[in-house]
Motif scaffolding. Structure first.
Motif, PDB file in Angstrom:
ATOM      1  N   PHE B 202       0.780  -1.298   0.026  1.00  0.00           N
ATOM      2  CA  PHE B 202       0.054   0.103   0.043  1.00  0.00           C
ATOM      3  C   PHE B 202       0.899   1.375  -0.036  1.00  0.00           C
ATOM      4  O   PHE B 202       0.435   2.434   0.582  1.00  0.00           O
ATOM      5  CB  PHE B 202      -1.014   0.008   1.201  1.00  0.00           C
ATOM      6  N   ASN B 203       2.166   1.191  -0.584  1.00  0.00           N
ATOM      7  CA  ASN B 203       2.897   2.536  -0.745  1.00  0.00           C
ATOM      8  C   ASN B 203       3.526   2.502  -2.111  1.00  0.00           C
ATOM      9  O   ASN B 203       3.340   1.482  -2.806  1.00  0.00           O
ATOM     10  CB  ASN B 203       3.919   2.233   0.584  1.00  0.00           C
ATOM     11  N   ALA B 204       4.358   3.531  -2.320  1.00  0.00           N
ATOM     12  CA  ALA B 204       5.003   3.581  -3.647  1.00  0.00           C
ATOM     13  C   ALA B 204       6.418   3.982  -3.076  1.00  0.00           C
ATOM     14  O   ALA B 204       6.531   5.069  -2.498  1.00  0.00           O
ATOM     15  CB  ALA B 204       4.419   4.738  -4.486  1.00  0.00           C
ATOM     16  N   VAL B 205       7.527   3.504  -3.409  1.00  0.00           N
ATOM     17  CA  VAL B 205       8.877   3.755  -3.041  1.00  0.00           C
ATOM     18  C   VAL B 205       9.764   3.765  -4.506  1.00  0.00           C
ATOM     19  O   VAL B 205      10.170   3.248  -5.062  1.00  0.00           O
ATOM     20  CB  VAL B 205       9.603   2.347  -2.399  1.00  0.00           C
TER      21      VAL B 205
END
Lengths: 348, 348
Positions: B202-205
């Motif tokens: 549930f994130n963008a890195v």
């Protein structure tokens, strides 16, 4: 303004954005003498807590805006179309979070860091821009003022909460089903009113809102047209590719910009953005410091990092821009507009 | 070639890519007379099934390459550095999926749809490009041949399987923990050997591989430098922003291209790509048809859609390019190189 503050109405108080609007009004301690929480007939009668008091939602009908000073709308374009003029007729200033009036002439489309002064020309309705547009123009405006902007190419990484509470629920339910190897049926995303629905969990869907005749989606055209209007740059070159991702909240954007002037260094751009209102610089590759949506949730600022000079064009840069789409992208920008109205003496 | 086929070695047979290599060799019915499955001392002794037969992994030592015709390496750069020359010394042709030799002079870096002929000049080692590079150059090459390429700006949407089986496990475990509101500790992504690890679910890195001194990551520089080498265009303008996302398998890319010639229509580009080797066109906005990673998994092709003309520059286009990073991005491209070697009479 009464001694105690303003009569504020929130239309769509139970939605993902409406809930954040109430939270933000409370956190900012916006001067409220009376609060009217309005919703569809379906939600009327529900109760909501604000500053420890319980409020019962009233049905959003024209008469509900009698005596309202400022009305924050976030209940869909159709409701804004119908009721915003009714609120204005009764003396309220409307801050509308839908796309209903954004491109209408004489409706200011405002991001306070960029074009607060446009509020001076309002005629009752003020439009809050699209979430993905807001965070981008906050990052672009200082570059424009210092170096001049020529071209912008943006690819977005957008969270599902931009599509409402139902979409958040769909992401979570679907992710759980996939992890448990159970069947599931997509029925909200990418666009509830569109014909086909696709898996969002563990996927990337290059469609946000409906397709237009030119092959761009409405979300992409919103970014393109709203950016030109907010920045007063009808001839700015803007192109967008908007993508929905399995992220609950927090939009990210990979932004390529070509500047008019070609002498800026990465350090110049970092210092410029770090000192600009509404921006937090998070840019130290040597310590793995860069913005991420999971860190931006719950914060009002726009976070910028990964600032790099293009390796080929002297005047071009790459940025990574992240913000909470429910806050700066919606609720906080709306409340911020209300604060600007107070500051400029436009609310009385 | 013996009557029955070639002696094939797979180094790193238990990894995410190694497993796909075996599957692909089987599906393509590559002519194999003998199969040697090699791995680290730690994995030696494990068993793997291929075409119904059980194979015991042997330790990858120099002597294990005696008699091998073609060796597919996918066990990390250090193992390739050490053992690829040993395999070549013993007469094998090495197809190396790591970044160890990609930019080495005299090592062909090959995507068969683009530069198959470079195989003719090999000196024992052939490099398989980076996953995100491969799918992009397959889409760019037809445009280059027809219209000439001037500038490419790519933003990637990359799956965790590019970081190996451990990263897939981390995504799944973390997603489950977040859904159950349990604590978790990131310890693989974005880069196992780097100091800090961040939430991926549930994130963008915006970091893949380590940062270089110029502020770009190694993944970004791989896309930039490998594209120039594969396409024989040292002066092509290429810029990349690489982002890791909570997707198990399937990389997506938002690609902006400026062409030398300015007269192409969207339909021209669609027809050109649809008729190009290795590409499946999925581009019908009116029916919500576009590529998505969840649909690309398990398929060898590169999928292209969302083809739009830039609204400002006559010679510029936007594309959305999706492929299975373990197949065309790794295993399939490696096996395809082996097939090209056979076709060109270079394996014997």
């Amino acid at each position: 303004m009464s001694n105690q503050g303003y009569h504020v109405a929130v239309v769509g108080a139970t939605g993902a954005v409406g809930q954040q609007m109430l939270k933000t009004l409370q956190e900012r301690n916006f001067p409220i003498s009376k609060l009217s929480l309005l919703a569809s007939a379906r939600s009327a009668g529900k109760t909501v807590t604000f500053k420890g008091e319980t409020y019962t939602l009233q049905e959003a009908v024209p008469e509900a805006f009698e005596g309202v000073d400022v009305a924050l709308f976030s209940a869909g374009g159709a409701i804004s179309q119908r009721l915003a003029p009714e609120a204005v007729k009764r003396g309220a200033i409307v801050i509308d979070n839908t796309s209903a009036f954004r491109m209408t002439e004489n409706v200011p489309l405002v991001v306070p860091e960029v074009n607060e002064k446009d509020l001076l020309d309002h005629q009752g309705i003020i439009a809050n821009p699209n979430c993905s547009t807001i965070q981008m123009v906050v990052a672009l405006q200082p570059l424009h003022e210092q170096y001049g902007l020529k071209k912008v190419v943006v690819s977005t990484y957008q969270a599902v909460s931009g599509a409402g509470a139902q979409a958040i629920n769909e992401l979570k339910t679907q992710a759980a089903a996939i992890l448990e190897e159970k069947p599931f049926t997509p029925n909200i995303l990418p666009c509830a009113s569109d014909e086909k629905h696709y898996q969002i969990a563990f996927n990337a869907v290059p469609q946000i809102d409906k397709f237009q005749e030119n092959g761009y989606t409405f979300e992409e055209m919103k970014m393109i047209n709203e950016t030109k209007k907010i920045m007063h740059m009808p001839h700015l070159e803007v192109a967008a590719t908007c993508v929905r991702l399995p992220i609950e909240t927090g939009h990210s954007e990979s932004v390529y910009v070509e500047l008019e002037k070609g002498h800026a260094s990465v350090k110049d751009v970092q210092q410029l953005l770090a000192s600009s209102e509404g921006i937090t610089l998070q840019d130290d590759p040597s310590s793995q410091i860069y913005p991420m949506p999971a860190d931006a949730v719950g914060k009002n600022d726009v976070f910028v990092g990964r600032i790099r000079k293009d390796l080929d064009r002297e005047n071009a840069f790459h940025l990574w821009v992240v913000s909470d789409n429910l806050l700066k992208g919606a609720a906080w920008n709306s409340v911020q507009i209300a604060e600007s109205l107070v500051k400029l003496g436009l609310l009385n």
